[in-house]
Design a protein around this motif. Structure first.
Motif, short mmCIF file in Angstrom:
data_model
loop_
_atom_site.label_atom_id
_atom_site.label_comp_id
_atom_site.label_asym_id
_atom_site.label_seq_id
_atom_site.Cartn_x
_atom_site.Cartn_y
_atom_site.Cartn_z
N ILE A 57 0.84 -1.20 0.00
CA ILE A 57 0.00 0.00 0.00
C ILE A 57 0.88 1.25 0.00
O ILE A 57 2.09 1.17 0.25
N THR A 58 0.29 2.41 -0.29
CA THR A 58 1.05 3.65 -0.33
C THR A 58 0.43 4.67 0.65
O THR A 58 -0.36 4.30 1.51
N ASP A 59 0.79 5.93 0.45
CA ASP A 59 0.33 6.99 1.36
C ASP A 59 -1.19 7.06 1.48
O ASP A 59 -1.70 7.43 2.53
N ASP A 60 -1.90 6.68 0.42
CA ASP A 60 -3.36 6.74 0.47
C ASP A 60 -3.91 5.94 1.66
O ASP A 60 -4.64 6.45 2.51
N THR A 61 -3.53 4.66 1.70
CA THR A 61 -4.03 3.79 2.78
C THR A 61 -3.33 4.10 4.10
O THR A 61 -3.94 4.03 5.17
N PHE A 95 7.87 6.00 1.25
CA PHE A 95 8.46 6.10 -0.09
C PHE A 95 7.71 7.06 -0.99
O PHE A 95 8.19 7.46 -2.03
N ASP A 96 6.48 7.43 -0.58
CA ASP A 96 5.76 8.45 -1.36
C ASP A 96 4.97 9.33 -0.41
O ASP A 96 4.32 8.85 0.51
N ILE A 97 5.04 10.64 -0.65
CA ILE A 97 4.24 11.61 0.12
C ILE A 97 3.97 12.80 -0.80
O ILE A 97 4.85 13.22 -1.57
N THR A 264 -2.65 6.39 -10.62
CA THR A 264 -3.41 5.14 -10.58
C THR A 264 -3.72 4.62 -9.19
O THR A 264 -4.78 4.03 -8.97
N ASP A 265 -2.78 4.82 -8.24
CA ASP A 265 -3.05 4.27 -6.90
C ASP A 265 -4.20 5.02 -6.24
O ASP A 265 -5.06 4.42 -5.60
N THR A 266 -4.24 6.33 -6.45
CA THR A 266 -5.30 7.11 -5.79
C THR A 266 -6.65 6.95 -6.50
O THR A 266 -7.67 6.83 -5.83
MG LIG Z 1 -0.28 7.00 -3.18
#
Ligand SMILES: [Mg+2]
Length: 311
Positions: A57-61, A95-97, A264-266
Motif C-alpha cells: 500500500i502507499t500513502d493513500d491507505t 516512499f511516497d508523500i 493510478t493508486d489514488t
Molecule cells: Mg499513493
C-alpha cells in the motif's frame, strides 16, 4: 442488517487498500503504456513504480490508517491528534508523500497550528498545484464513523481535508465522497444523486460539474470519462465515483480505474472504497487481499468505527 453494514464498511477500507496497492506499480504511467506492458492489470504486481513487493500500500491507505486509528482510539474526531499521526508517519520516511501534504505538515512541525497550516500552504500555492487529491484519498474512515450524522460528516470531512488541503474543491470533494459512501452504507437507493440534492448548491462549480457525467452515466447516457489523471482532486473524484458506481463488480471498478493511468493508486483507492461499499468486502478478490499486510487491521478498524457510531 448489521452484518450487511459491517461487510460494506469493511469493503470501504479493504477496497481502498486494494485499489491503492493494485495501482501503485503503474503510477505515473499513461494508459497506453500500462496496456502495452501488462495488458489488463488484474494481479498485484511487484516492482514497478516505487519498486515495492506485490500488494504494497502507499500513502493513500497509510494516511487513512492514521485517521481510522485516531477515530477508533479517541471515539471522536480529534484533528490535532490526526495531524500528529500524519507527522509521525511523515517522519517514518514513507516512499511516497504528496508535496502539499509534506509542506503543510512541515508547517505544523515548525509550530503552526493544524487549522492554520493548511490554509497558509494553500494561500502560498498557485492555481494548478493547489487542489491535489491528497485529502480525498485518505478521508473514507469518517464515512463509516459518521454514516448516520450527515451534517457532522460534511463538517468533519472538510476540516480534515483542510489540515493539508484547504482549497474549497478539496474540502467539498471529501464531503461529497464521504456522503456518497455513507449513503451506500445505509443502503440509499441513489447514493450520489441524494448527496447532490442535499449539498449540491454548496459545491464549487468544478466539483459539481465533474460529478454530473457520473450521474448521467448512471442514467444510462453515454459519457466520456477519460480526462488526464494528474492528481487534480476533481478528476480523481470523477474517475473514482464513475468506476465505483457504474462497474458491474468491485474487481472491475478497481481494475478499470487503474487502467486509466496517471495517478493510478489514488484513482484505484477512491474507486475501490466506493465499490467496496457498494458490493461488500466479500466481493473483493481473495488473491488481492492475501498480498496486503494491513488487511486484518483494516477489517478490525472498520468494525471499531461501526461500533463507535452506535455508542
Ligand atoms: Mg499513493
Amino acid at each position: 442488517m448489521a452484518n450487511d453494514c459491517q461487510s460494506r464498511a469493511q469493503g470501504i477500507l479493504l477496497g481502498l487498500a486494494c485499489g491503492d496497492a493494485l495501482g501503485r506499480p503503474v503510477e505515473f504511467q499513461g494508459p497506453d503504456r500500462i496496456e502495452r506492458t501488462h495488458g489488463r492489470v488484474t494481479e498485484m504486481l511487484a516492482h514497478g513504480t516505487h519498486g515495492q513487493p506485490a500488494g504494497t500500500i502507499t500513502d493513500d491507505t497509510e494516511m487513512a490508517l492514521c485517521i481510522a486509528r485516531s477515530l477508533a482510539e479517541h471515539g471522536a474526531f480529534e484533528p490535532e491528534d490526526i495531524a500528529t499521526r500524519f507527522i509521525d508517519w511523515k517522519r517514518s520516511g514513507p516512499f511516497d508523500i504528496g508535496i502539499m501534504t509534506s509542506s503543510a505538515l512541515q508547517r505544523i512541525q515548525n509550530g503552526e497550528s493544524w487549522d492554520e497550516a493548511g490554509q497558509r500552504e494553500w494561500e502560498a500555492s498557485t492555481e494548478g498545484s493547489n487542489a491535489g487529491n491528497g485529502s480525498l484519498m485518505r478521508c473514507a474512515p469518517y464515512a463509516i464513523a459518521y454514516q448516520d450524522e450527515p451534517v457532522e460528516l460534511v463538517d468533519i470531512s472538510r476540516q480534515s481535508s483542510a489540515i493539508t488541503h484547504a482549497d474549497p474543491r478539496c474540502q467539498w470533494s471529501c464531503a461529497l465522497f464521504n456522503q456518497t459512501l455513507a449513503n451506500l452504507l445505509i443502503d440509499v437507493d441513489q447514493p450520489l444523486e441524494r448527496v447532490l440534492d442535499d449539498i449540491g448548491s454548496e459545491l464549487p462549480d468544478d466539483v459539481r460539474n465533474a460529478v454530473e457525467p457520473v450521474t448521467a452515466a448512471r442514467r444510462g447516457e453515454p459519457v466520456d470519462i477519460s480526462l488526464e489523471n494528474s492528481g487534480y482532486v476533481v478528476t480523481t473524484l470523477q474517475a473514482g465515483l464513475y468506476h465505483g458506481l457504474t462497474a458491474e463488480t468491485a474487481e472491475d471498478a478497481i481494475v478499470d480505474a487503474v487502467m486509466m493511468g496517471g495517478d493510478t493508486d489514488t484513482i484505484g483507492a477512491v474507486a475501490g472504497a466506493v465499490a467496496g461499499a457498494r458490493f461488500g468486502e466479500g466481493t473483493l478478490p481473495e488473491r488481492w487481499l492475501t498480498d496486503i499486510d494491513e488487511i486484518d487491521e483494516l477489517r478490525q478498524l472498520a468494525f471499531d468505527l461501526i461500533e463507535l457510531r452506535s455508542n
